[in-house]
Design an enzyme around this catalytic site. Structure first.
Site, PDB file in Angstrom:
ATOM      1  CG  ASP A  47      39.362  21.613  19.279  1.00 46.94           C
ATOM      2  OD1 ASP A  47      39.192  20.374  19.345  1.00 46.94           O
ATOM      3  OD2 ASP A  47      40.414  22.183  19.597  1.00 46.94           O
ATOM      4  CD  GLU A 128      46.385  33.468  31.941  1.00 45.71           C
ATOM      5  OE1 GLU A 128      47.387  32.761  32.024  1.00 45.71           O
ATOM      6  OE2 GLU A 128      45.662  33.766  32.906  1.00 45.71           O
ATOM      7  CE  LYS A 130      40.695  27.397  26.587  1.00 46.51           C
ATOM      8  NZ  LYS A 130      41.131  26.175  25.925  1.00 46.51           N
ATOM      9  CG  ASP A 132      44.908  23.775  21.391  1.00 46.53           C
ATOM     10  OD1 ASP A 132      44.349  23.129  22.304  1.00 46.53           O
ATOM     11  OD2 ASP A 132      44.589  23.683  20.194  1.00 46.53           O
ATOM     12  CE1 TYR A 239      46.071  26.951  33.338  1.00 41.28           C
ATOM     13  CE2 TYR A 239      47.702  26.918  31.577  1.00 41.28           C
ATOM     14  CZ  TYR A 239      46.612  26.356  32.212  1.00 41.28           C
ATOM     15  OH  TYR A 239      46.068  25.207  31.736  1.00 41.28           O
ATOM     16  CE  LYS A 303      43.054  31.823  34.191  1.00 39.96           C
ATOM     17  NZ  LYS A 303      44.401  31.244  34.285  1.00 39.96           N
ATOM     18  CE  LYS A 327      37.574  27.001  23.479  1.00 39.89           C
ATOM     19  NZ  LYS A 327      37.650  25.608  23.044  1.00 39.89           N
ATOM     20  CB  CYS A 432      41.521  18.886 -21.181  1.00 38.10           C
ATOM     21  SG  CYS A 432      40.921  20.540 -20.823  1.00 38.10           S
ATOM     22  CB  CYS A 435      38.951  21.337 -24.802  1.00 43.15           C
ATOM     23  SG  CYS A 435      40.609  20.653 -24.617  1.00 43.15           S
ATOM     24  CB  CYS A 450      44.641  20.808 -21.481  1.00 44.23           C
ATOM     25  SG  CYS A 450      43.783  20.925 -23.046  1.00 44.23           S
ATOM     26  CB  CYS A 456      41.794  24.086 -24.360  1.00 49.40           C
ATOM     27  SG  CYS A 456      41.297  23.829 -22.662  1.00 49.40           S
TER      28      CYS A 456
HETATM   29  N1  LIG Z   1      37.604  17.719  19.127  1.00 49.31           N
HETATM   30  C1  LIG Z   1      37.100  17.016  20.111  1.00 49.31           C
HETATM   31  O1  LIG Z   1      36.625  15.903  19.922  1.00 49.31           O
HETATM   32  C2  LIG Z   1      37.120  17.562  21.481  1.00 49.31           C
HETATM   33  C3  LIG Z   1      36.646  16.806  22.533  1.00 49.31           C
HETATM   34  C4  LIG Z   1      36.721  17.366  23.796  1.00 49.31           C
HETATM   35  C5  LIG Z   1      37.251  18.613  23.981  1.00 49.31           C
HETATM   36  N2  LIG Z   1      37.695  19.328  22.903  1.00 49.31           N
HETATM   37  C6  LIG Z   1      38.280  20.694  23.050  1.00 49.31           C
HETATM   38  O2  LIG Z   1      38.523  20.983  24.365  1.00 49.31           O
HETATM   39  C7  LIG Z   1      37.647  22.002  24.796  1.00 49.31           C
HETATM   40  C8  LIG Z   1      36.989  21.623  26.035  1.00 49.31           C
HETATM   41  O3  LIG Z   1      37.979  21.219  26.878  1.00 49.31           O
HETATM   42  P1  LIG Z   1      38.110  21.786  28.313  1.00 49.31           P
HETATM   43  O4  LIG Z   1      37.010  21.277  29.129  1.00 49.31           O
HETATM   44  O5  LIG Z   1      39.502  21.499  28.713  1.00 49.31           O
HETATM   45  O6  LIG Z   1      37.888  23.344  28.200  1.00 49.31           O
HETATM   46  P2  LIG Z   1      38.737  24.428  27.561  1.00 49.31           P
HETATM   47  O7  LIG Z   1      39.879  23.859  26.811  1.00 49.31           O
HETATM   48  O8  LIG Z   1      37.828  25.277  26.769  1.00 49.31           O
HETATM   49  O9  LIG Z   1      39.290  25.273  28.776  1.00 49.31           O
HETATM   50  C9  LIG Z   1      39.909  24.744  29.930  1.00 49.31           C
HETATM   51  C10 LIG Z   1      41.323  24.396  29.694  1.00 49.31           C
HETATM   52  O10 LIG Z   1      42.028  25.442  29.102  1.00 49.31           O
HETATM   53  C11 LIG Z   1      43.389  25.193  29.328  1.00 49.31           C
HETATM   54  N3  LIG Z   1      44.138  26.454  29.404  1.00 49.31           N
HETATM   55  C12 LIG Z   1      45.070  26.834  28.490  1.00 49.31           C
HETATM   56  N4  LIG Z   1      45.612  28.001  28.799  1.00 49.31           N
HETATM   57  C13 LIG Z   1      45.025  28.409  29.952  1.00 49.31           C
HETATM   58  C14 LIG Z   1      45.180  29.559  30.759  1.00 49.31           C
HETATM   59  N5  LIG Z   1      46.058  30.519  30.434  1.00 49.31           N
HETATM   60  N6  LIG Z   1      44.438  29.643  31.849  1.00 49.31           N
HETATM   61  C15 LIG Z   1      43.558  28.683  32.169  1.00 49.31           C
HETATM   62  N7  LIG Z   1      43.361  27.560  31.430  1.00 49.31           N
HETATM   63  C16 LIG Z   1      44.083  27.424  30.336  1.00 49.31           C
HETATM   64  C17 LIG Z   1      43.488  24.356  30.556  1.00 49.31           C
HETATM   65  O11 LIG Z   1      44.062  23.120  30.186  1.00 49.31           O
HETATM   66  C18 LIG Z   1      42.069  24.139  30.956  1.00 49.31           C
HETATM   67  O12 LIG Z   1      41.830  22.835  31.410  1.00 49.31           O
HETATM   68  C19 LIG Z   1      36.616  22.197  23.728  1.00 49.31           C
HETATM   69  O13 LIG Z   1      36.209  23.527  23.650  1.00 49.31           O
HETATM   70  C20 LIG Z   1      37.337  21.734  22.540  1.00 49.31           C
HETATM   71  O14 LIG Z   1      38.093  22.826  22.054  1.00 49.31           O
HETATM   72  C21 LIG Z   1      37.648  18.823  21.682  1.00 49.31           C
HETATM   73 ZN   LIG Z   2      41.627  21.577 -22.616  1.00 52.98          ZN
END
Ligand SMILES: NC(=O)c1ccc[n+]([C@@H]2O[C@H](COP(=O)([O-])OP(=O)(O)OC[C@H]3O[C@@H](n4cnc5c(N)ncnc54)[C@H](O)[C@@H]3O)[C@@H](O)[C@H]2O)c1
Ligand SMILES: [Zn+2]
Length: 810
Positions: A47, A128, A130, A132, A239, A303, A327, A432, A435, A450, A456
């Site tokens: 990411d 709040e 975020k 994953d 959310y 927000k 992030k 090793c 030595c 070793c 050694c």
């Molecule tokens: N590794 C990779 O190949 C790859 C490829 C694409 C995207 N990504 C990851 O995804 C991100 C981009 O994705 P994106 O466009 O979804 O943006 P984002 O993940 O940075 O932000 C938007 C997303 O956050 C999520 N989210 C989680 N909690 C939330 C909250 N409390 N309020 C609002 N939204 C919330 C929602 O799903 C929303 O769609 C990149 O920054 C990266 O981290 C990784």
């Molecule tokens: Zn050794």
């Protein structure tokens, strides 16, 4: 960052043509990553790398706006063909990212300026976690769930209604009185414990493990067969919202509270902040709690709280102007494993360390990470079961590095798809690197060690300390500090050098003087004053050094048991050394016996059988005998079973053998191989001595089979004479007597007392019985003293004991 993209060149320095070329490359990589991540749930870059690509893309576009293309404003990826499509009436967009605290300050400033707020007006916003996972939109009509859709490219998502219905936390029906059309949006995710259990189950069923909870959640939700989704432990946090026929609140917080009231899960950590400082404090506090939440989060989302203000702020291309995602530094990153270094620890353990193409993980640049041990590299866990789905780690592999908090960075997985065609399985060294001595691994042990302990360099200081320790050569004046300082000065590199130290008197004086100088310098620095060092390093005498030389000379004659113990052979402690000395009496007989034992050293197959738990020497020998008689070919499974039965093993031994070798055929095959490498008579004799045993016998043979060690032993024998160990029970004042020490001795240590008693021919026992002849009791003696009284054994005090010794040595 992988080297293909020169992200480090200043954008301002790019010509238009260069910028266009780089822009095209980056855009292609982002498009590719989006498909892998959003459509296939199998990301191929981290990411953090993805975010860096986007930032670079925007930086280039800021200077050359003409380069803007579809990727610049794209969100996610188009729905995968296998799903029906759902059009979002209100698009599901992305969020702008903040990485540094300053980015958040800028975000708030920008919003305030846009809204024309003056300094006195507050702008409350929510903060709040975020989550994953992946976003999911739930459409309720007349209070009933009718459609569930993924984000897709923001405008069109995948229809996953049947799948979403299987998620227990998502209500099928909302309470009466909710608006006619309600679209609730939030994150579908998987908790840590559920993720671990799911992966264990997947592996058990012969499937593939998921890389992380996000992929597991996405892969589970985006299933064509909802029955599969149903058994996956998915969860949801609401959310946000899409189309609503009426709004239940006028603020962000109010909306989320309404969702909670309707029975949807919402995140308990959501708060309202009125100033940037508050928001940043929330962010840093959450970062600390991150590991304990039980689910993955990758930052904080802020927000603007008033919906009216959100409307005024509106959107810019792919994200709202009223929100931002702050992030956390990534805790995992992909990079390339450039090599594997072997470090040798103080006790001779060989530890593999990954040499990496440097990468930022958890906000720190990492160029080394631990690989734990030989098995870990092969994809085998501590319990012998496969880890990482059995994937081994090879040089050239693209690996995932993890670093959480203060934990040492580790290589947690690899990306098989990126393995170079010519990558070879890693062969762990059997020599090793420090030595050149051979390195052996005892069955049942994860580490390889070793065997060149005496030469050694990695182990030298530890081994020399052992060599001069009290139960070994017992050289007064050669404590830990002096060993260290003479070793650093290159004067004592191996035990033999101790006996040549007097020849380097001058160098020893210099080393000592320099050491003292360093010490007092450190003290001065610590105490902060020059004046404190009253004795300004005047020419202190080197009396101590002369005393040390005398102490060394006193040890030019040493009993065999102490000599053997001093060598620091693995698995050879005081008791084993004594048993050996007692049996062989003199050094020559001992060395001959060992040389013969080395000739008859058992093969590896035999050693393996020996160390399987619950398979004792008896079971092993029975099995080998049965396998020797077995004449059938190993494909006739029935005969093999019969042969195994004939061996007459007890159940635990049999079960463990079967578990270790897979099946009866494997067991018999191993036994046949072991039969070919059975130990010779001399080895068996060595191993049969009381207090020695097979494990120690193998260590002894390994030690003397290493030419480097033999050389040191010969070198030592040129300097010291090893005296025979008196056959006990002849002449000594306490000959044949059984003694017990109990309570606290105040004038000598327990081991000293024991050694003296043994020198006089006594046998020292651990407990009192009818056979005990004498008990020496110090203060605090308890049950042993009581036993002595009970059995009528003679009890004396420590002083009486000392008097007895005096008398005996006269
Ligand atoms: N590794 C990779 O190949 C790859 C490829 C694409 C995207 N990504 C990851 O995804 C991100 C981009 O994705 P994106 O466009 O979804 O943006 P984002 O993940 O940075 O932000 C938007 C997303 O956050 C999520 N989210 C989680 N909690 C939330 C909250 N409390 N309020 C609002 N939204 C919330 C929602 O799903 C929303 O769609 C990149 O920054 C990266 O981290 C990784
Ligand atoms: Zn050794």
């Amino acid at each position: 960052m992988p080297s293909e993209t020169p992200l480090d060149r200043d954008v301002a320095a790019l010509s238009e043509a260069e910028a266009a070329a780089e822009h095209a490359v980056i855009a292609a990589r982002i498009a590719e990553a989006d498909i892998r991540y959003h459509q296939e749930d199998a990301p191929t870059i981290s990411d953090a790398d993805y975010d860096a690509l986007r930032r670079r893309l925007y930086a280039i576009e800021a200077r050359f706006p003409a380069l803007r293309s579809a990727v610049s404003t794209s969100v996610g990826a188009a729905p995968a063909g296998k799903f029906a499509k759902v059009r979002h009436v209100v698009p599901m967009l992305s969020l702008d990212n903040a990485f540094a605290d300053q980015d958040v300050v800028d975000f708030v400033d920008r919003a305030r300026r846009f809204l024309g707020l003056d300094a006195g007006q507050v702008l409350p916003f929510t903060a709040e976690p975020k989550i994953d996972g992946l976003s999911l939109s739930l459409r309720y009509e007349a209070g009933r769930l009718v459609t569930a859709a993924t984000r897709g490219d923001g405008y069109e998502g995948e229809n996953v209604t049947a799948n979403a219905r299987t998620i227990a936390e998502i209500p099928e029906i909302l309470p009466a009185g909710v608006p006619e059309i309600v679209e609730i949006r939030g994150e579908c995710y998987m908790g840590h414990a559920d993720f671990a259990a799911l992966n264990a189950r997947m592996l058990e069923e012969g499937g593939k493990a998921f890389m992380n909870p996000r992929n597991a959640a996405a892969g589970s939700l985006r299933q064509l067969d909802a029955k599969i989704t149903a058994v996956r432990p998915l969860k949801f946090f609401a959310y946000a919202w899409g189309e609503m026929s009426a709004l239940p609140a006028t603020t962000q917080m109010g909306m989320v509270e309404a969702f909670a009231a309707w029975g949807l899960p919402t995140n308990p950590r959501m708060v309202i902040c009125t100033a940037v400082d508050e928001a940043l404090a929330f962010y840093h506090a959450l970062e600390e709690d991150r590991a304990g939440l039980g689910y993955d989060i990758d930052g904080v989302v802020y927000k603007v709280n008033e919906l009216a203000l959100q409307n005024r702020l509106g959107f810019v291309s792919r994200s709202p102007r009223w929100a931002i995602a702050h992030k956390f530094p990534a805790e995992q990153a992909f990079t390339v494993l450039e090599g594997i270094d072997i470090q040798v620890g103080r006790t001779g353990a060989l530890t593999p360390v990954a040499r990496l193409n440097p990468v930022t993980v958890g906000g720190v640049v990492v160029s080394n990470a631990t690989l734990h041990n030989e098995d870990y590299i092969k994809g085998i866990g501590a319990d012998g079961a496969p880890i990482r789905g059995g994937r081994d780690i090879r040089i050239g592999d693209t690996v995932i590095i993890q670093r959480a908090g203060d934990v040492i960075p580790q290589v947690v997985d690899i990306d098989l798809a990126k393995r170079p065609a010519d990558a070879q399985p890693y062969v762990f060294p059997t020599v090793c690197p420090a030595c050149g001595s051979h390195a052996v691994r005892e069955e049942g042990e994860a580490v390889r060690r070793c065997t060149g302990g005496l030469i050694c360099p990695a182990q030298a200081v530890e081994r020399i300390r052992h060599f001069v320790s009290r139960l070994a050569f017992d050289i007064e004046g050669l404590g830990d500090e002096n060993v260290q300082l003479f070793h650093e000065a290159g004067l004592i590199k191996s035990p033999v050098d101790i006996f040549h130290l007097h020849e380097k008197r001058e160098a020893a004086r210099v080393a000592l003087a320099e050491y003292r100088e360093r010490q007092s310098e450190e003290r001065r620095q610590r105490e902060g004053t020059e004046a404190k060092s009253k004795r300004k390093n005047e020419d202190r005498s080197f009396e101590g050094l002369e005393k040390l030389f005398r102490a060394i000379d006193e040890r030019r004659s040493i009993p065999l048991d102490r000599f053997i113990y001093a060598l620091g052979i693995r698995n050879v402690g005081e008791a084993t050394a004594k048993a050996l000395a007692k049996r062989y009496v003199g050094i020559d007989a001992f060395r001959e016996a060992v040389a013969r034992a080395i000739e008859g050293l058992p093969g590896e197959a035999w050693q393996t059988l020996t160390e399987i738990p619950r398979v004792g020497a008896g079971s092993r020998d029975k099995l080998i005998a049965a396998a020797g008689e077995f004449s059938g070919d190993l494909l006739g499974a029935l005969d093999v079973e019969a042969a195994l039965n004939r061996a007459g093993l007890n159940k635990p031994a049999r079960d463990n053998l079967l578990a270790h070798f897979g099946d009866a055929v494997g067991v018999i095959r191993a036994a046949r191989e072991a039969a070919g490498g059975q130990p010779g008579e001399a080895f068996r004799e060595l191993a049969s001595l009381g207090d020695v045993g097979e494990v120690a016998a193998i260590s002894i043979a390994d030690f003397f089979a290493e030419p480097h060690n033999e050389a040191v032993v010969s070198g030592l024998l040129a300097e010291v004479s090893v005296t025979d160990v008196a056959r006990p029970a002849t002449g000594g004042a306490l000959a044949g007597k059984i003694m017990v020490f109990t309570g606290n001795l105040e004038k000598m240590t327990r081991s000293e007392a024991k050694a003296t008693a043994e020198r006089l021919g006594a046998k020292v026992a651990g407990s009192v019985s009818k056979k005990t002849d004498l008990v020496v009791a110090g203060p605090g003696a308890g049950s042993k003293l009581a036993d002595a009284t009970k059995f009528g054994v003679r009890v004396i005090s420590e002083d009486e004991w000392l008097a007895l010794l005096d008398e005996a040595s006269r």
